[in-house]
Design a protein around this motif. Sequence first.
Motif, PDB file in Angstrom:
ATOM      1  N   ARG A  41       6.684  24.569   9.724  1.00 27.23           N
ATOM      2  CA  ARG A  41       7.315  23.337  10.976  1.00 27.23           C
ATOM      3  C   ARG A  41       6.406  22.253   9.974  1.00 27.23           C
ATOM      4  NH1 ARG A  41      10.734  22.282  15.587  1.00 27.23           N
ATOM      5  NH2 ARG A  41      11.472  24.505  14.439  1.00 27.23           N
ATOM      6  N   MET A  42       5.474  22.175  10.213  1.00 27.68           N
ATOM      7  CA  MET A  42       4.451  21.689   9.191  1.00 27.68           C
ATOM      8  C   MET A  42       5.651  20.692   7.378  1.00 27.68           C
ATOM      9  SD  MET A  42       1.013  21.513   9.903  1.00 27.68           S
ATOM     10  CE  MET A  42      -0.094  22.461  11.767  1.00 27.68           C
ATOM     11  N   ARG A 100       8.932  17.310   4.938  1.00 28.09           N
ATOM     12  CA  ARG A 100      10.264  16.762   3.986  1.00 28.09           C
ATOM     13  C   ARG A 100      11.239  15.505   4.793  1.00 28.09           C
ATOM     14  NH1 ARG A 100      10.378  22.787   3.179  1.00 28.09           N
ATOM     15  NH2 ARG A 100      11.601  22.642   4.973  1.00 28.09           N
ATOM     16  N   GLU A 101      11.415  15.477   6.268  1.00 29.19           N
ATOM     17  CA  GLU A 101      11.853  14.908   6.775  1.00 29.19           C
ATOM     18  C   GLU A 101      11.361  13.881   6.888  1.00 29.19           C
ATOM     19  OE1 GLU A 101      15.223  13.577   9.779  1.00 29.19           O
ATOM     20  OE2 GLU A 101      14.647  15.872   7.987  1.00 29.19           O
ATOM     21  N   PHE A 102      10.293  13.280   6.986  1.00 31.08           N
ATOM     22  CA  PHE A 102       9.517  11.625   6.764  1.00 31.08           C
ATOM     23  C   PHE A 102       9.270  11.790   5.484  1.00 31.08           C
ATOM     24  CE2 PHE A 102       6.384  12.747  10.435  1.00 31.08           C
ATOM     25  CZ  PHE A 102       6.691  11.899  11.274  1.00 31.08           C
ATOM     26  N   ASN A 103       9.824  12.062   4.704  1.00 33.91           N
ATOM     27  CA  ASN A 103      10.008  11.998   2.882  1.00 33.91           C
ATOM     28  C   ASN A 103       8.260  10.775   2.772  1.00 33.91           C
ATOM     29  OD1 ASN A 103      11.886  12.360   0.604  1.00 33.91           O
ATOM     30  ND2 ASN A 103      12.888  10.674   0.853  1.00 33.91           N
ATOM     31  N   GLY A 140       0.617  -1.651  -0.414  1.00 36.88           N
ATOM     32  CA  GLY A 140      -0.023   0.276  -0.367  1.00 36.88           C
ATOM     33  C   GLY A 140       0.550   0.810  -0.609  1.00 36.88           C
ATOM     34  N   ASN A 141       0.135   1.950   0.101  1.00 37.03           N
ATOM     35  CA  ASN A 141       0.958   3.315   0.245  1.00 37.03           C
ATOM     36  C   ASN A 141       0.877   4.075   2.470  1.00 37.03           C
ATOM     37  OD1 ASN A 141       1.909   6.304  -0.392  1.00 37.03           O
ATOM     38  ND2 ASN A 141      -0.436   6.645  -1.146  1.00 37.03           N
ATOM     39  N   PRO A 142       2.135   4.906   2.024  1.00 32.42           N
ATOM     40  CA  PRO A 142       3.127   4.439   3.696  1.00 32.42           C
ATOM     41  C   PRO A 142       2.190   6.011   3.878  1.00 32.42           C
ATOM     42  CG  PRO A 142       4.696   4.079   2.556  1.00 32.42           C
ATOM     43  CD  PRO A 142       3.651   4.691   1.453  1.00 32.42           C
ATOM     44  N   LEU A 143       1.667   5.832   5.326  1.00 33.65           N
ATOM     45  CA  LEU A 143       1.269   7.242   5.505  1.00 33.65           C
ATOM     46  C   LEU A 143       1.950   8.142   6.522  1.00 33.65           C
ATOM     47  CD1 LEU A 143      -0.744  10.239   4.760  1.00 33.65           C
ATOM     48  CD2 LEU A 143      -2.309   8.561   6.450  1.00 33.65           C
ATOM     49  N   ALA A 144       2.332   8.734   7.576  1.00 33.09           N
ATOM     50  CA  ALA A 144       2.760   9.552   8.863  1.00 33.09           C
ATOM     51  C   ALA A 144       1.857  10.983   9.008  1.00 33.09           C
ATOM     52  CB  ALA A 144       4.441  10.478   8.238  1.00 33.09           C
ATOM     53  N   VAL A 145       1.069  10.296  10.245  1.00 31.85           N
ATOM     54  CA  VAL A 145       0.476  11.071  11.034  1.00 31.85           C
ATOM     55  C   VAL A 145       0.865  11.488  12.071  1.00 31.85           C
ATOM     56  CG1 VAL A 145      -2.161  10.481  11.764  1.00 31.85           C
ATOM     57  CG2 VAL A 145      -1.729   9.383  10.134  1.00 31.85           C
ATOM     58  N   ILE A 173      -3.126  18.459   4.794  1.00 33.34           N
ATOM     59  CA  ILE A 173      -1.898  17.798   4.335  1.00 33.34           C
ATOM     60  C   ILE A 173      -0.933  18.436   3.414  1.00 33.34           C
ATOM     61  CG2 ILE A 173      -2.377  15.785   2.171  1.00 33.34           C
ATOM     62  CD1 ILE A 173      -5.168  15.818   3.349  1.00 33.34           C
ATOM     63  N   PHE A 174       0.472  17.207   3.569  1.00 37.05           N
ATOM     64  CA  PHE A 174       1.867  17.951   3.011  1.00 37.05           C
ATOM     65  C   PHE A 174       2.022  16.751   2.307  1.00 37.05           C
ATOM     66  CE2 PHE A 174       0.526  20.968   6.482  1.00 37.05           C
ATOM     67  CZ  PHE A 174       1.308  22.058   5.622  1.00 37.05           C
ATOM     68  N   THR A 175       2.348  17.646   0.881  1.00 41.01           N
ATOM     69  CA  THR A 175       3.356  16.673   0.488  1.00 41.01           C
ATOM     70  C   THR A 175       4.880  17.085   1.008  1.00 41.01           C
ATOM     71  OG1 THR A 175       3.776  17.681  -2.014  1.00 41.01           O
ATOM     72  CG2 THR A 175       2.068  16.315  -1.777  1.00 41.01           C
TER      73      THR A 175
END
Length: 307
Positions: free
Chosen positions: A33-34, A39-42, A17-22, A63-65
Amino acid sequence: MTDYAIYDVFTATALEGNPLAVVFDADHLDEARMQAIAREFNLSETVFALKPDNPVHTARLRIFTTVRELPFAGHPTVGGAIALADRRLGGAVPDAGIDMVKMLEEPIGAVRCAVRINKGGGSGFAEFDLPRLSRQLEAEIEPADIGAALGLDPQEIGFENHRVSLWSAGVPYVLIPVHDMAAAAKAECNPALWERIAPMGDGQLAYAYLYCRGGVNHKASFHARMFAPGEGVAEDPATGSAAAALSGAIHQFDGMLDGNHPLVIEQGVEMGRPSLIHLHIDCAGGQVTHVRIGGQAVRIATGKLLV
Protein backbone atom coordinates in the motif's frame (compact mmCIF):
# COMPACT_ATOMS: atom_id res chain seq x y z
CA MET A 1 -8.20 8.33 6.85
CA THR A 2 -4.53 9.27 7.09
CA ASP A 3 -3.08 12.78 7.30
CA TYR A 4 -0.39 13.87 4.88
CA ALA A 5 1.51 17.03 3.99
CA ILE A 6 3.50 18.20 0.98
CA TYR A 7 6.76 20.06 1.55
CA ASP A 8 9.17 21.70 -0.85
CA VAL A 9 12.60 20.73 0.48
CA PHE A 10 16.01 22.40 0.22
CA THR A 11 14.30 25.73 -0.33
CA ALA A 12 12.43 28.38 1.66
CA THR A 13 10.35 29.34 -1.38
CA ALA A 14 7.15 27.52 -2.23
CA LEU A 15 7.13 25.72 -5.61
CA GLU A 16 10.92 25.53 -5.72
CA GLY A 17 13.23 22.85 -4.32
CA ASN A 18 12.29 19.16 -4.28
CA PRO A 19 8.65 18.30 -3.43
CA LEU A 20 8.08 15.59 -0.83
CA ALA A 21 4.94 13.86 0.41
CA VAL A 22 4.95 13.02 4.13
CA VAL A 23 2.35 10.48 5.31
CA PHE A 24 1.82 10.51 9.09
CA ASP A 25 0.77 7.66 11.43
CA ALA A 26 1.34 5.11 8.68
CA ASP A 27 1.65 1.99 10.87
CA HIS A 28 -1.52 0.49 9.44
CA LEU A 29 -0.19 0.58 5.88
CA ASP A 30 1.64 -2.45 4.52
CA GLU A 31 4.55 -2.21 2.08
CA ALA A 32 2.40 -2.77 -1.00
CA ARG A 33 0.00 0.00 0.00
CA MET A 34 2.89 2.39 0.74
CA GLN A 35 4.34 1.69 -2.69
CA ALA A 36 0.95 2.28 -4.32
CA ILE A 37 0.53 5.59 -2.46
CA ALA A 38 4.01 6.69 -3.55
CA ARG A 39 3.05 5.94 -7.15
CA GLU A 40 -0.13 7.95 -6.66
CA PHE A 41 1.74 11.01 -5.39
CA ASN A 42 4.18 10.52 -8.31
CA LEU A 43 6.95 12.52 -6.64
CA SER A 44 10.60 11.51 -6.60
CA GLU A 45 10.07 10.29 -3.01
CA THR A 46 7.31 9.82 -0.46
CA VAL A 47 8.13 9.26 3.22
CA PHE A 48 5.94 7.36 5.68
CA ALA A 49 6.23 8.09 9.42
CA LEU A 50 5.64 5.14 11.75
CA LYS A 51 6.10 4.49 15.46
CA PRO A 52 9.80 3.96 16.27
CA ASP A 53 11.21 0.61 17.30
CA ASN A 54 13.11 2.44 20.08
CA PRO A 55 10.57 4.40 22.16
CA VAL A 56 13.05 7.21 22.87
CA HIS A 57 13.34 7.94 19.15
CA THR A 58 10.99 10.25 17.27
CA ALA A 59 9.76 8.05 14.43
CA ARG A 60 10.62 5.31 12.00
CA LEU A 61 10.73 6.47 8.40
CA ARG A 62 10.16 4.41 5.28
CA ILE A 63 11.12 6.12 2.03
CA PHE A 64 9.68 5.12 -1.35
CA THR A 65 10.29 6.26 -4.91
CA THR A 66 7.56 5.47 -7.42
CA VAL A 67 9.15 2.05 -7.98
CA ARG A 68 10.84 0.87 -4.76
CA GLU A 69 11.88 1.53 -1.16
CA LEU A 70 15.19 3.28 -0.39
CA PRO A 71 17.48 2.64 2.60
CA PHE A 72 18.22 6.35 2.96
CA ALA A 73 17.60 9.67 1.22
CA GLY A 74 18.42 13.26 2.06
CA HIS A 75 15.38 15.30 1.15
CA PRO A 76 12.94 12.87 2.87
CA THR A 77 15.12 13.06 6.01
CA VAL A 78 15.19 16.87 6.04
CA GLY A 79 11.55 17.27 5.01
CA GLY A 80 10.34 14.46 7.26
CA ALA A 81 12.11 15.90 10.32
CA ILE A 82 10.61 19.35 9.72
CA ALA A 83 7.15 17.90 9.05
CA LEU A 84 7.22 15.89 12.29
CA ALA A 85 8.33 18.96 14.25
CA ASP A 86 5.58 21.07 12.65
CA ARG A 87 2.98 18.43 13.50
CA ARG A 88 4.11 18.14 17.10
CA LEU A 89 4.11 21.90 17.66
CA GLY A 90 0.77 22.47 15.96
CA GLY A 91 1.62 26.10 15.23
CA ALA A 92 2.61 26.90 18.84
CA VAL A 93 6.00 28.40 18.01
CA PRO A 94 7.52 31.26 20.04
CA ASP A 95 8.48 34.49 18.29
CA ALA A 96 12.16 33.53 18.43
CA GLY A 97 11.46 30.12 16.88
CA ILE A 98 12.32 26.80 18.48
CA ASP A 99 15.15 24.27 18.19
CA MET A 100 14.52 20.52 18.47
CA VAL A 101 16.47 17.28 18.02
CA LYS A 102 14.86 14.33 16.25
CA MET A 103 16.15 10.75 16.17
CA LEU A 104 14.81 9.09 13.05
CA GLU A 105 15.03 5.39 12.33
CA GLU A 106 15.70 4.59 8.67
CA PRO A 107 16.70 1.26 7.07
CA ILE A 108 20.31 2.49 6.93
CA GLY A 109 20.28 3.12 10.71
CA ALA A 110 19.41 5.78 13.28
CA VAL A 111 19.76 9.35 11.97
CA ARG A 112 20.20 12.30 14.35
CA CYS A 113 18.56 15.45 13.00
CA ALA A 114 18.58 18.96 14.46
CA VAL A 115 15.54 21.03 13.50
CA ARG A 116 14.72 24.71 13.76
CA ILE A 117 11.10 25.78 13.24
CA ASN A 118 10.39 29.44 12.58
CA LYS A 119 7.48 31.47 13.92
CA GLY A 120 4.33 30.89 11.89
CA GLY A 121 5.11 27.24 11.13
CA GLY A 122 5.25 25.70 7.69
CA SER A 123 8.94 26.41 7.21
CA GLY A 124 12.11 25.46 8.98
CA PHE A 125 15.66 24.20 8.71
CA ALA A 126 16.95 20.70 9.45
CA GLU A 127 20.46 19.27 9.47
CA PHE A 128 21.30 15.61 9.96
CA ASP A 129 24.43 13.62 10.70
CA LEU A 130 25.28 11.31 7.84
CA PRO A 131 24.61 7.76 9.08
CA ARG A 132 27.25 6.30 6.75
CA LEU A 133 30.30 8.13 5.41
CA SER A 134 30.89 8.19 1.68
CA ARG A 135 33.21 5.55 0.28
CA GLN A 136 34.59 5.03 -3.20
CA LEU A 137 33.52 1.85 -4.97
CA GLU A 138 35.51 -0.05 -7.55
CA ALA A 139 34.27 0.53 -11.08
CA GLU A 140 35.64 0.83 -14.59
CA ILE A 141 33.98 3.88 -16.09
CA GLU A 142 34.94 5.27 -19.47
CA PRO A 143 34.38 9.03 -19.86
CA ALA A 144 33.50 8.46 -23.51
CA ASP A 145 30.65 6.14 -22.48
CA ILE A 146 29.45 8.65 -19.90
CA GLY A 147 29.54 11.39 -22.53
CA ALA A 148 27.52 9.30 -24.98
CA ALA A 149 24.85 8.56 -22.35
CA LEU A 150 24.60 12.20 -21.26
CA GLY A 151 25.16 14.05 -24.53
CA LEU A 152 28.54 15.46 -23.50
CA ASP A 153 31.85 15.63 -25.36
CA PRO A 154 34.61 13.68 -23.55
CA GLN A 155 36.68 16.86 -23.25
CA GLU A 156 33.85 18.47 -21.25
CA ILE A 157 34.18 15.81 -18.56
CA GLY A 158 36.59 16.36 -15.67
CA PHE A 159 38.09 19.49 -14.14
CA GLU A 160 41.26 20.13 -12.13
CA ASN A 161 41.95 16.87 -10.23
CA HIS A 162 38.33 15.70 -10.39
CA ARG A 163 37.65 12.58 -12.45
CA VAL A 164 34.61 10.35 -13.01
CA SER A 165 34.26 7.97 -10.08
CA LEU A 166 31.71 5.83 -8.21
CA TRP A 167 30.83 6.72 -4.60
CA SER A 168 28.13 5.76 -2.12
CA ALA A 169 26.99 6.84 1.33
CA GLY A 170 24.10 4.36 1.16
CA VAL A 171 22.96 5.12 -2.40
CA PRO A 172 25.49 4.79 -5.29
CA TYR A 173 26.25 7.60 -7.73
CA VAL A 174 28.54 7.96 -10.69
CA LEU A 175 29.99 11.37 -9.88
CA ILE A 176 30.67 13.21 -13.12
CA PRO A 177 32.70 16.43 -12.90
CA VAL A 178 32.16 18.74 -15.86
CA HIS A 179 34.10 21.81 -16.90
CA ASP A 180 31.48 24.46 -16.26
CA MET A 181 27.79 25.30 -15.96
CA ALA A 182 27.42 25.44 -19.75
CA ALA A 183 28.46 21.80 -19.99
CA ALA A 184 26.15 20.88 -17.10
CA ALA A 185 23.24 22.69 -18.77
CA LYS A 186 23.55 20.80 -22.07
CA ALA A 187 23.48 17.35 -20.47
CA GLU A 188 20.55 15.08 -21.34
CA CYS A 189 20.33 11.54 -20.02
CA ASN A 190 19.59 8.73 -22.47
CA PRO A 191 17.92 6.12 -20.21
CA ALA A 192 18.71 3.12 -22.43
CA LEU A 193 22.38 4.07 -22.80
CA TRP A 194 22.73 4.87 -19.10
CA GLU A 195 21.29 1.50 -18.10
CA ARG A 196 23.77 -0.17 -20.43
CA ILE A 197 26.94 1.56 -19.16
CA ALA A 198 26.19 2.47 -15.52
CA PRO A 199 27.96 0.34 -12.89
CA MET A 200 26.33 -1.43 -9.96
CA GLY A 201 26.98 -0.31 -6.40
CA ASP A 202 25.49 -1.37 -3.07
CA GLY A 203 23.24 -3.79 -4.93
CA GLN A 204 21.68 -1.34 -7.38
CA LEU A 205 22.35 0.54 -10.59
CA ALA A 206 24.17 3.77 -9.87
CA TYR A 207 22.55 7.12 -10.67
CA ALA A 208 24.20 9.93 -12.63
CA TYR A 209 25.31 13.06 -10.74
CA LEU A 210 26.99 15.90 -12.64
CA TYR A 211 28.76 18.71 -10.83
CA CYS A 212 31.00 21.69 -11.46
CA ARG A 213 32.32 24.55 -9.36
CA GLY A 214 30.29 27.72 -8.77
CA GLY A 215 26.64 28.34 -9.43
CA VAL A 216 23.94 30.87 -10.25
CA ASN A 217 23.50 31.56 -6.53
CA HIS A 218 26.47 33.43 -5.07
CA LYS A 219 26.43 31.09 -2.04
CA ALA A 220 27.00 27.98 -4.15
CA SER A 221 30.30 26.11 -3.97
CA PHE A 222 29.13 23.57 -6.56
CA HIS A 223 26.40 23.37 -9.21
CA ALA A 224 24.84 19.93 -9.75
CA ARG A 225 22.28 17.88 -11.67
CA MET A 226 21.03 14.33 -10.96
CA PHE A 227 19.41 11.78 -13.29
CA ALA A 228 17.80 8.52 -12.15
CA PRO A 229 15.85 7.17 -15.13
CA GLY A 230 15.61 3.69 -13.60
CA GLU A 231 13.56 5.17 -10.74
CA GLY A 232 11.26 7.04 -13.09
CA VAL A 233 13.05 10.29 -12.24
CA ALA A 234 14.13 12.03 -15.43
CA GLU A 235 15.86 14.65 -13.27
CA ASP A 236 15.82 15.42 -9.55
CA PRO A 237 15.83 19.03 -8.30
CA ALA A 238 17.69 18.30 -5.03
CA THR A 239 19.40 15.09 -3.93
CA GLY A 240 20.78 14.87 -0.40
CA SER A 241 22.11 11.32 -0.80
CA ALA A 242 24.11 12.48 -3.84
CA ALA A 243 25.59 15.36 -1.82
CA ALA A 244 26.49 12.75 0.80
CA ALA A 245 28.32 10.68 -1.82
CA LEU A 246 30.00 13.80 -3.20
CA SER A 247 31.55 14.59 0.20
CA GLY A 248 34.03 11.74 -0.23
CA ALA A 249 35.02 12.79 -3.74
CA ILE A 250 35.51 16.42 -2.71
CA HIS A 251 37.80 15.34 0.12
CA GLN A 252 39.82 13.08 -2.16
CA PHE A 253 40.15 15.29 -5.21
CA ASP A 254 40.48 18.64 -3.43
CA GLY A 255 42.89 17.33 -0.81
CA MET A 256 40.96 18.90 2.07
CA LEU A 257 42.98 19.88 5.12
CA ASP A 258 41.90 18.95 8.63
CA GLY A 259 39.09 21.10 10.01
CA ASN A 260 35.50 21.96 9.18
CA HIS A 261 34.55 22.73 5.60
CA PRO A 262 31.09 24.30 5.03
CA LEU A 263 29.88 24.05 1.44
CA VAL A 264 26.66 24.78 -0.45
CA ILE A 265 25.50 22.72 -3.44
CA GLU A 266 23.09 24.25 -5.92
CA GLN A 267 20.76 21.96 -7.86
CA GLY A 268 17.50 22.13 -9.81
CA VAL A 269 18.32 25.36 -11.65
CA GLU A 270 17.83 23.86 -15.11
CA MET A 271 14.41 22.55 -13.99
CA GLY A 272 13.19 25.91 -12.71
CA ARG A 273 13.22 24.51 -9.13
CA PRO A 274 16.42 25.94 -7.60
CA SER A 275 17.59 24.24 -4.43
CA LEU A 276 20.41 24.77 -1.93
CA ILE A 277 21.90 21.86 0.00
CA HIS A 278 24.18 22.65 2.93
CA LEU A 279 27.10 20.24 3.28
CA HIS A 280 29.55 20.29 6.22
CA ILE A 281 32.62 18.05 6.04
CA ASP A 282 34.80 17.55 9.13
CA CYS A 283 38.30 16.19 8.56
CA ALA A 284 40.94 14.97 11.01
CA GLY A 285 44.09 12.96 10.50
CA GLY A 286 43.71 13.28 6.75
CA GLN A 287 40.33 11.52 6.82
CA VAL A 288 36.67 12.54 6.72
CA THR A 289 35.36 12.03 10.25
CA HIS A 290 31.89 13.56 10.18
CA VAL A 291 29.48 14.89 7.54
CA ARG A 292 26.27 16.86 7.99
CA ILE A 293 23.65 17.70 5.38
CA GLY A 294 21.00 20.34 5.87
CA GLY A 295 18.49 22.58 4.22
CA GLN A 296 15.25 24.47 4.52
CA ALA A 297 11.74 23.22 3.77
CA VAL A 298 8.37 24.90 3.40
CA ARG A 299 4.93 23.29 3.73
CA ILE A 300 2.71 23.90 0.71
CA ALA A 301 -0.23 21.55 1.26
CA THR A 302 -1.98 19.32 3.78
CA GLY A 303 -4.69 16.73 3.32
CA LYS A 304 -6.10 13.30 4.08
CA LEU A 305 -5.70 10.01 2.30
CA LEU A 306 -9.04 8.24 1.97
CA VAL A 307 -7.50 4.79 1.48
